[in-house]
Scaffold this motif. Structure first.
Motif, PDB file in Angstrom:
ATOM      1  N   ILE A  11     -59.891  50.741 -83.061  1.00  0.00           N
ATOM      2  CA  ILE A  11     -60.555  51.295 -81.802  1.00  0.00           C
ATOM      3  C   ILE A  11     -60.571  50.525 -80.347  1.00  0.00           C
ATOM      4  N   THR A  12     -61.092  49.402 -80.694  1.00  0.00           N
ATOM      5  CA  THR A  12     -61.526  48.423 -79.700  1.00  0.00           C
ATOM      6  C   THR A  12     -59.909  47.962 -78.978  1.00  0.00           C
ATOM      7  N   ARG A  13     -59.158  47.792 -79.700  1.00  0.00           N
ATOM      8  CA  ARG A  13     -57.729  47.446 -79.375  1.00  0.00           C
ATOM      9  C   ARG A  13     -57.354  48.543 -78.407  1.00  0.00           C
ATOM     10  N   ALA A  14     -57.218  49.940 -78.908  1.00  0.00           N
ATOM     11  CA  ALA A  14     -56.908  51.338 -78.098  1.00  0.00           C
ATOM     12  C   ALA A  14     -57.568  51.217 -77.034  1.00  0.00           C
ATOM     13  N   ILE A  15     -58.878  51.030 -76.991  1.00  0.00           N
ATOM     14  CA  ILE A  15     -59.605  51.111 -75.607  1.00  0.00           C
ATOM     15  C   ILE A  15     -59.120  50.108 -74.583  1.00  0.00           C
ATOM     16  N   ARG A  16     -59.157  48.830 -75.117  1.00  0.00           N
ATOM     17  CA  ARG A  16     -58.613  47.804 -74.408  1.00  0.00           C
ATOM     18  C   ARG A  16     -57.305  48.132 -73.536  1.00  0.00           C
ATOM     19  N   GLY A  18     -56.376  51.339 -72.934  1.00  0.00           N
ATOM     20  CA  GLY A  18     -56.587  52.327 -72.042  1.00  0.00           C
ATOM     21  C   GLY A  18     -57.282  51.617 -70.780  1.00  0.00           C
ATOM     22  N   GLN A  19     -57.931  50.548 -70.887  1.00  0.00           N
ATOM     23  CA  GLN A  19     -58.633  50.261 -69.709  1.00  0.00           C
ATOM     24  C   GLN A  19     -57.705  49.282 -68.630  1.00  0.00           C
ATOM     25  N   ASP A  20     -56.739  48.966 -69.198  1.00  0.00           N
ATOM     26  CA  ASP A  20     -55.508  48.085 -68.312  1.00  0.00           C
ATOM     27  C   ASP A  20     -55.927  47.207 -67.564  1.00  0.00           C
ATOM     28  N   GLY A  21     -56.927  46.302 -67.990  1.00  0.00           N
ATOM     29  CA  GLY A  21     -57.575  45.452 -67.027  1.00  0.00           C
ATOM     30  C   GLY A  21     -57.942  45.782 -65.724  1.00  0.00           C
ATOM     31  N   GLN A  22     -57.535  44.728 -64.581  1.00  0.00           N
ATOM     32  CA  GLN A  22     -58.153  45.239 -63.214  1.00  0.00           C
ATOM     33  C   GLN A  22     -57.285  46.395 -62.603  1.00  0.00           C
ATOM     34  N   ALA A  23     -56.235  46.834 -63.052  1.00  0.00           N
ATOM     35  CA  ALA A  23     -55.691  47.964 -62.274  1.00  0.00           C
ATOM     36  C   ALA A  23     -56.354  49.345 -62.591  1.00  0.00           C
ATOM     37  N   ALA A  24     -57.397  49.486 -63.363  1.00  0.00           N
ATOM     38  CA  ALA A  24     -58.131  50.639 -63.765  1.00  0.00           C
ATOM     39  C   ALA A  24     -59.490  50.633 -62.983  1.00  0.00           C
ATOM     40  N   PRO A  25     -60.012  51.922 -62.585  1.00  0.00           N
ATOM     41  CA  PRO A  25     -61.396  52.133 -62.061  1.00  0.00           C
ATOM     42  C   PRO A  25     -62.291  51.386 -62.963  1.00  0.00           C
ATOM     43  N   LYS A  26     -63.118  50.501 -62.492  1.00  0.00           N
ATOM     44  CA  LYS A  26     -63.953  49.695 -63.568  1.00  0.00           C
ATOM     45  C   LYS A  26     -65.278  50.582 -64.019  1.00  0.00           C
ATOM     46  N   ALA A 118     -56.307  59.558 -77.391  1.00  0.00           N
ATOM     47  CA  ALA A 118     -56.110  59.843 -78.804  1.00  0.00           C
ATOM     48  C   ALA A 118     -54.752  60.037 -79.181  1.00  0.00           C
ATOM     49  N   PHE A 119     -54.175  61.035 -78.389  1.00  0.00           N
ATOM     50  CA  PHE A 119     -52.765  61.309 -78.372  1.00  0.00           C
ATOM     51  C   PHE A 119     -51.491  60.258 -78.063  1.00  0.00           C
ATOM     52  N   GLU A 120     -52.085  59.424 -76.976  1.00  0.00           N
ATOM     53  CA  GLU A 120     -51.382  58.230 -76.557  1.00  0.00           C
ATOM     54  C   GLU A 120     -51.120  57.410 -77.944  1.00  0.00           C
ATOM     55  N   VAL A 121     -52.327  57.205 -78.431  1.00  0.00           N
ATOM     56  CA  VAL A 121     -52.606  56.250 -79.669  1.00  0.00           C
ATOM     57  C   VAL A 121     -51.196  56.817 -80.908  1.00  0.00           C
ATOM     58  N   LEU A 122     -51.483  57.871 -81.007  1.00  0.00           N
ATOM     59  CA  LEU A 122     -50.690  58.476 -81.985  1.00  0.00           C
ATOM     60  C   LEU A 122     -49.280  58.276 -81.743  1.00  0.00           C
ATOM     61  N   ALA A 123     -48.634  58.606 -80.432  1.00  0.00           N
ATOM     62  CA  ALA A 123     -47.503  58.447 -79.823  1.00  0.00           C
ATOM     63  C   ALA A 123     -47.014  56.870 -80.009  1.00  0.00           C
TER      64      ALA A 123
END
Length: 289
Positions: A11-16, A18-26, A118-123
């Protein structure tokens, strides 16, 4: 690695990602992690992984993706449930709910983002077992949306006349059905024989939740207590009384164990159901199954 650590790592890996470092709204990136951690009991993904392991777990990467996707949907539903337009809850898992910590707009976006994630993780895991992707996506979508998923469960609360069985099956049972069926599919097995186990566990969880809501307190629950009474929701304690609800819970869990399909890990699954029964009813009359 134990099941709990395995789930939390995935779960932590998936969220990381999804956050995409500095390119995402903090703030939104922070809210995603906040909504999913700490993770509580992680009952649904634990059931999913346990079923997959009982069936051989021949593609653990697909199992991890399925478990993560299921938990992300569950966390999204909690974020949305806590909003003022629904339960208007200030606490979740012992800390301020997402809309209290980050604002209502960010809470809506957090729930929406977790559903998409969730669906991106499956894909993303499709290359591991391409033939299992479509059934997993279909199962998760069916138990999330309409007409029988958790969206339908929330929708029943806006109806003047409630079909209690359909309400409980959608609001609580849907993601448990997803857990058992997706666990089987992730391991290359047919989903249909696993429907009843998920439905029974979901029903048991609903009765246990009714008991905790009626008998617990905000401090012990980590969320507001007595919400069924406040919102005049149908519940097992109102219908059966405390003793009747505990008896009903015992009967459901016994039926759940009896419904476990034949598989190499059948005994292990029975033990898991008993363990979850104990976790469902802390401080209540012991449930023997």
């Amino acid at each position: 690695m134990g099941v709990s650590q395995r789930i939390d790592t995935a779960i932590t890996r998936a969220i990381r990602l999804g956050q995409d470092g500095q390119a995402a709204p903090k703030q939104l990136a922070d809210a995603l992690m906040y909504a999913c951690t700490p993770g509580g009991a992680r009952i649904r993904p634990t059931i999913l992984v346990s079923v997959a392991m009982a069936c051989g777990d021949d593609r653990p990467e697909m199992t991890d993706a399925a478990a993560t996707a299921l938990e992300l949907i569950h966390c999204a539903s909690l974020v949305h449930d806590d909003l003022p337009c629904f339960d208007d809850a200030d606490l979740r898992r012992g800390k301020p709910s997402v809309h209290r910590a980050f604002s209502q707009p960010l809470a809506v976006l957090t729930g929406d983002s977790l559903i998409v994630m969730a669906f991106e993780v499956l894909a993303r895991a499709s290359a591991v077992a391409p033939d299992r992707l479509a059934p997993l996506v279909s199962l998760l979508a069916r138990q999330t949306g309409m007409p029988h998923g958790i969206c339908a469960g929330q929708g029943w609360e806006s109806e003047d006349k409630i079909d209690l069985s359909a309400y409980h099956r959608s609001k609580t049972g849907a993601l448990f059905i997803a857990a058992t069926q997706m666990g089987a599919v992730a391991a290359g097995q047919d989903s249909e024989p696993w429907y009843e186990l998920g439905a029974r566990i979901g029903e048991a969880f609903q009765v246990a939740d009714d008991l905790r809501d009626a008998l617990g307190c905000e401090e012990s629950l980590g969320k507001p207590a007595h919400q069924d009474e406040v919102h005049n929701r149908p519940n097992a304690v109102a219908a059966l009384g405390v003793e009747g609800a505990v008896t009903r819970l015992t009967d459901i869990l016994s039926g759940a164990i009896a419904s476990i399909p034949s598989c190499p890990g059948e005994a292990m699954l029975a033990k898991m159901v008993r363990l979850q029964a104990e976790r469902l009813t802390p401080g209540l009359t012991p449930v023997r199954v």
